[in-house]
Write a protein that holds these residues in place. Structure first.
Motif, PDB file in Angstrom:
ATOM      1  N   MET A   1       0.839  -1.197   0.000  1.00 49.48           N
ATOM      2  CA  MET A   1       0.000   0.000   0.000  1.00 49.48           C
ATOM      3  C   MET A   1       0.873   1.245   0.000  1.00 49.48           C
ATOM      4  O   MET A   1       1.840   1.345   0.757  1.00 49.48           O
ATOM      5  CB  MET A   1      -0.918  -0.017   1.233  1.00 49.48           C
ATOM      6  N   HIS A   2       0.562   2.185  -0.875  1.00 50.41           N
ATOM      7  CA  HIS A   2       1.234   3.476  -0.917  1.00 50.41           C
ATOM      8  C   HIS A   2       0.215   4.551  -0.547  1.00 50.41           C
ATOM      9  O   HIS A   2      -0.891   4.574  -1.098  1.00 50.41           O
ATOM     10  CB  HIS A   2       1.801   3.756  -2.314  1.00 50.41           C
ATOM     11  N   LEU A   3       0.582   5.462   0.342  1.00 45.21           N
ATOM     12  CA  LEU A   3      -0.311   6.524   0.786  1.00 45.21           C
ATOM     13  C   LEU A   3       0.259   7.876   0.386  1.00 45.21           C
ATOM     14  O   LEU A   3       1.457   8.127   0.567  1.00 45.21           O
ATOM     15  CB  LEU A   3      -0.498   6.494   2.307  1.00 45.21           C
ATOM     16  N   LEU A   4      -0.589   8.756  -0.144  1.00 40.76           N
ATOM     17  CA  LEU A   4      -0.193  10.116  -0.459  1.00 40.76           C
ATOM     18  C   LEU A   4      -1.063  11.069   0.361  1.00 40.76           C
ATOM     19  O   LEU A   4      -2.295  11.035   0.258  1.00 40.76           O
ATOM     20  CB  LEU A   4      -0.353  10.408  -1.949  1.00 40.76           C
ATOM     21  N   PHE A   5      -0.430  11.883   1.204  1.00 43.29           N
ATOM     22  CA  PHE A   5      -1.124  12.891   1.998  1.00 43.29           C
ATOM     23  C   PHE A   5      -1.000  14.235   1.285  1.00 43.29           C
ATOM     24  O   PHE A   5       0.105  14.661   0.925  1.00 43.29           O
ATOM     25  CB  PHE A   5      -0.500  13.006   3.389  1.00 43.29           C
ATOM     26  N   HIS A   6      -2.137  14.912   1.116  1.00 43.24           N
ATOM     27  CA  HIS A   6      -2.111  16.210   0.436  1.00 43.24           C
ATOM     28  C   HIS A   6      -3.283  17.058   0.918  1.00 43.24           C
ATOM     29  O   HIS A   6      -4.402  16.568   1.037  1.00 43.24           O
ATOM     30  CB  HIS A   6      -2.214  16.022  -1.075  1.00 43.24           C
TER      31      HIS A   6
ATOM     32  N   ASP B   1       6.953   0.504   9.650  1.00 42.54           N
ATOM     33  CA  ASP B   1       7.496  -0.273   8.538  1.00 42.54           C
ATOM     34  C   ASP B   1       7.453   0.483   7.209  1.00 42.54           C
ATOM     35  O   ASP B   1       7.935  -0.026   6.191  1.00 42.54           O
ATOM     36  CB  ASP B   1       6.720  -1.588   8.388  1.00 42.54           C
ATOM     37  N   ALA B   2       6.868   1.684   7.212  1.00 47.01           N
ATOM     38  CA  ALA B   2       6.739   2.449   5.976  1.00 47.01           C
ATOM     39  C   ALA B   2       7.880   3.441   5.836  1.00 47.01           C
ATOM     40  O   ALA B   2       8.388   3.983   6.819  1.00 47.01           O
ATOM     41  CB  ALA B   2       5.406   3.190   5.959  1.00 47.01           C
ATOM     42  N   GLN B   3       8.281   3.692   4.605  1.00 44.85           N
ATOM     43  CA  GLN B   3       9.206   4.776   4.333  1.00 44.85           C
ATOM     44  C   GLN B   3       8.400   6.057   4.167  1.00 44.85           C
ATOM     45  O   GLN B   3       7.465   6.112   3.357  1.00 44.85           O
ATOM     46  CB  GLN B   3      10.017   4.521   3.065  1.00 44.85           C
TER      47      GLN B   3
ATOM     48  N   GLU C   1       3.762   0.690   2.733  1.00 45.66           N
ATOM     49  CA  GLU C   1       5.181   0.524   2.448  1.00 45.66           C
ATOM     50  C   GLU C   1       5.848   1.882   2.196  1.00 45.66           C
ATOM     51  O   GLU C   1       7.005   2.078   2.532  1.00 45.66           O
ATOM     52  CB  GLU C   1       5.371  -0.362   1.215  1.00 45.66           C
ATOM     53  N   LEU C   2       5.095   2.797   1.578  1.00 47.79           N
ATOM     54  CA  LEU C   2       5.606   4.126   1.254  1.00 47.79           C
ATOM     55  C   LEU C   2       4.531   5.155   1.577  1.00 47.79           C
ATOM     56  O   LEU C   2       3.367   4.976   1.189  1.00 47.79           O
ATOM     57  CB  LEU C   2       5.983   4.204  -0.226  1.00 47.79           C
ATOM     58  N   ILE C   3       4.917   6.199   2.277  1.00 47.31           N
ATOM     59  CA  ILE C   3       4.023   7.321   2.559  1.00 47.31           C
ATOM     60  C   ILE C   3       4.697   8.587   2.031  1.00 47.31           C
ATOM     61  O   ILE C   3       5.805   8.926   2.445  1.00 47.31           O
ATOM     62  CB  ILE C   3       3.738   7.463   4.066  1.00 47.31           C
TER      63      ILE C   3
END
Length: 299
Positions: free
Chosen positions: A1-6, A105-107, A82-84
């Protein structure tokens, strides 16, 4: 899962869409932001999920110590991340500390939405450079996947802008539309405006444009996209809707004045920018060059 905060302006979010497209290309992706941004992300990057940034857990990320309890939805998303990528805050504050604690555990990569003043390339290139330095190479996909263009469709004009200094004079839009009607008598012209313009512009101007140009107010991103749908060409100022039009595959005429198109030009393969050699007030631009650009885009 990749998360983008905006959580910043509509145009800034549109400029960040290359990052979101690349994230979605690498697996499951979700946007954490206002619903308007989630609506746009869903329309522009199919398959992207969304979570409202006004949820209690997300608002508490700005507080030292952060939230003490997470809803199952948020807990599952953070555990699977995995990536934020965050366009919200620097990487050395309470928000970043809380995210690292809740998603160990996420970058996490914090990307400033606006490049520094001495940056000479496009803002999207700055985003990619920040990610590259963080070890996340190639996380940018600049090619729009959506195409709302229809060659025999209407000319869509959005004469507003969030910044008054970026707004071409209303009387020049008015004169231009008359000229376009004369040049293309069988092609409809659709004038649209956001709620900000509806509140800001004089009532007599709004009424005249409703009567003369069938002005439509688009209070939501969904309404904005519907108003752009099937356009032959879109014309607008350096503003959020213009960035959206370019990302939607429309031939887009973008009018610039005080800001740099080298940094903030809309992203798309069919974009024409009209800009002065050096930053200037918007009255630098006459009606005839804009008319030529619009007619060339639909020729």
């Amino acid at each position: 899962m990749h998360l983008l905060f905006h959580q910043t302006a509509l145009g800034d979010f549109a400029v960040a869409l290359p990052v979101l497209r690349a994230m979605a290309g690498r697996g499951e992706a979700a946007v954490v932001g206002p619903w308007s941004r989630i609506e746009l992300a869903s329309a522009m990057v199919p398959g992207v999920r969304g979570m409202d940034i006004e949820m209690f857990e997300f608002t508490r990320l700005h507080v030292p110590g952060g939230p003490s309890h997470l809803s199952p939805l948020v807990a599952k998303a953070l555990a699977a991340a995995e990536l934020i990528v965050s366009f919200i805050t620097p990487d050395n504050g309470d928000w970043a500390d809380n995210v690292r604690r809740l998603a160990p555990d996420a970058q996490l990569v914090c990307v400033p939405p606006k490049p520094p003043e001495d940056w000479a390339d496009h803002a999207s290139a700055y985003h990619a450079a920040v990610l590259d330095r963080a070890g996340v190479a190639g996380l940018s996909d600049p090619t729009p996947r959506v195409d709302l263009h229809k060659p025999d469709g209407p000319i869509v004009v959005h004469p507003g802008s969030g910044g008054l200094n970026k707004q071409w004079p209303a009387e020049r839009f008015d004169a231009l539309i008359d000229r376009l009607h004369d040049a293309q008598p069988d092609r409809p012209i659709r004038v649209i405006a956001g709620e900000a313009e509806a509140d800001r512009w004089p009532q007599d101007l709004m009424e005249r444009w409703v009567d003369k140009h069938h002005l439509t107010v688009t209070p939501t991103v969904t309404a904005l996209l519907d108003a752009m749908r099937d356009a032959a060409v879109y014309l607008g100022n350096d503003a959020g809707p213009t960035h959206v039009a370019a990302q939607a595959g429309l031939p887009t005429i973008a009018l610039f004045g005080p800001s740099s198109p080298h940094v903030w030009a809309p992203l798309g393969s069919r974009v024409t920018v009209l800009a002065p050699d050096t930053p200037a007030d918007m009255d630098w631009l006459g009606v005839e060059p804009v008319e030529r650009a619009v007619l060339a885009a639909i020729a």
